[in-house]
Scaffold this motif. Structure first.
Motif, short mmCIF file in Angstrom:
data_model
loop_
_atom_site.label_atom_id
_atom_site.label_comp_id
_atom_site.label_asym_id
_atom_site.label_seq_id
_atom_site.Cartn_x
_atom_site.Cartn_y
_atom_site.Cartn_z
N ASP A 1 0.73 -1.14 -0.06
CA ASP A 1 0.00 0.06 -0.04
C ASP A 1 0.98 1.16 0.03
O ASP A 1 1.73 1.38 0.97
CB ASP A 1 -0.84 -0.01 1.13
CG ASP A 1 -1.62 1.01 1.25
OD1 ASP A 1 -3.00 1.26 1.38
OD2 ASP A 1 -1.45 2.27 0.97
N SER A 2 0.68 2.18 -0.96
CA SER A 2 1.93 3.12 -1.24
C SER A 2 1.49 4.39 -0.21
O SER A 2 2.49 4.95 0.22
CB SER A 2 1.65 3.74 -2.60
OG SER A 2 0.32 3.95 -3.01
N ASP A 3 0.42 4.19 0.46
CA ASP A 3 0.30 5.37 1.58
C ASP A 3 0.65 4.90 2.97
O ASP A 3 0.62 5.67 3.72
CB ASP A 3 -1.06 5.68 1.66
CG ASP A 3 -1.81 6.20 0.47
OD1 ASP A 3 -0.99 7.02 -0.17
OD2 ASP A 3 -3.03 6.17 0.00
N SER A 4 0.83 3.69 2.94
CA SER A 4 1.31 3.09 4.31
C SER A 4 2.99 3.43 4.58
O SER A 4 3.80 3.31 3.63
CB SER A 4 1.31 1.52 4.48
OG SER A 4 1.87 1.14 5.43
N SER A 5 3.25 3.66 5.94
CA SER A 5 4.37 3.99 6.38
C SER A 5 5.39 2.67 6.02
O SER A 5 6.78 3.04 5.97
CB SER A 5 4.68 4.54 7.78
OG SER A 5 3.95 3.53 8.85
N THR A 6 4.88 1.58 6.30
CA THR A 6 5.43 0.17 6.22
C THR A 6 5.41 -0.10 4.46
O THR A 6 6.24 -1.20 4.43
CB THR A 6 5.25 -0.75 7.23
OG1 THR A 6 3.73 -1.02 6.82
CG2 THR A 6 5.20 -0.41 8.51
#
Ligand SMILES: [Zn+2]
Ligand SMILES: [Zn+2]
Length: 304
Positions: A248-253
């Motif tokens: 997921d490109s919006d996730s910090s990980t």
């Protein structure tokens, strides 16, 4: 009595029809969702009328409903209280429709406006909750703008709303002892009801569908010879235990669970700051002031 039976069997028929279309929709025939909603809204309308008939058989007719509305205004009470006042006075509702060969009946909003007055004598809470009402409103607006259906609503919105409506319907028919939805549904459609009626199962199924849809979308947008370079991993979510953690490109990980939105997992691979090889981040060591991620091999070369 005859009317009651007709309404009920009509309602069940519509529901089964709605499920059949729903199944087609889930199998990729998106337009079928539209018909699923139309049948479901018909079913809900009939079930609400059945509820009115538990008060008085004639209350489904608009003339009788108007009499109740008028009484409510006069006495400054809610619709249900107004109905009971008329009932206590021995008012003859049947008289209002006598001579009319095909009297018009109430709509969903009118029927719901009476059901909304019902309060549980034990908890004091309303039987019809705001969510069910909101979903019915949504269903009405969708039905009215059905021509724009494909543009305004995503398949997922529709699936989830149908799920909530079916659960609401299940509760409604149970609370007012109209019928047992579970028993009335055809055997061949029961598996659809089961998933829709169970919020967890339903949300989980949505989460799994999102995993598949995201994967399909990524691979579809990439040329075959480049597909081997796609980094696509599905991890088991540590938070909910489902295999639903995907890139997921919006996730910090870089990963996010499609079921519970958790972004953390020790299984997510990161590149070693020294050798560049990917390792599960839970096995990485960080070196003070130098490297954030050091793989076990670089951290202790003698052991390998
Ligand atoms: Zn999760
Ligand atoms: Zn390394």
């Amino acid at each position: 009595m005859k009317i009651k039976i007709d309404i009920k069997s009509n309602a069940i028929d519509s529901l089964n029809e709605s499920f059949a279309k729903y199944e087609l929709g889930e199998n990729g025939e998106l337009k079928a969702f539209k018909f699923s909603i139309l049948h479901l809204s018909h079913c809900i309308e009939l079930v609400l009328k059945m509820y009115l008939q538990t008060l008085d058989e004639n209350l489904v007719f608009r003339n009788c409903f108007r009499k109740v509305t008028k009484k409510a205004k006069e006495e400054n009470v809610d619709l249900l209280a107004a109905f009971h006042l008329l009932e206590d006075e021995g008012f003859d509702f049947e008289n209002l429709i006598k001579g009319h060969s095909n009297p018009s009946t109430v709509n969903v909003t009118e029927a719901l406006s009476v059901a909304k007055c019902e309060v549980c004598t034990v908890t004091g809470g309303h039987f019809v909750d705001q969510d069910f009402e909101n979903d019915i409103d949504w269903m009405k607006s969708l039905r009215n703008s059905i021509e724009h259906f494909e543009f305004e609503f995503t398949a997922k919105d529709v699936r989830l709303c149908i799920g909530r409506l079916v659960r609401g319907l299940d509760i409604f028919t149970d609370v007012f002892s109209l019928f047992n939805l579970e028993e009335e549904i055809g055997k061949d459609k029961y598996h659809i009801f089961e998933v829709l009626a169970d919020e967890y199962e339903h949300t989980l199924r949505e989460a799994k569908l999102e995993v598949q849809e995201t994967k399909d979308a990524i691979f579809r947008g990439t040329r075959p010879k480049h597909q081997m370079f796609i980094e696509w991993n599905v991890y088991t979510c540590e938070s909910c235990g489902n295999d639903t953690m995907i890139p997921d490109s919006d996730s910090s990980t870089g990963y996010k669970c499609t079921f519970c939105d958790n972004e953390e997992s020790e299984d997510i691979e990161v590149d070693c700051d020294i050798c560049g090889c990917p390792w599960p981040n839970g096995e990485m060591t960080s070196w003070v002031d130098t490297y954030a991620y050091v793989c076990p091999r670089c951290d202790n070369p003698e052991a390998w």
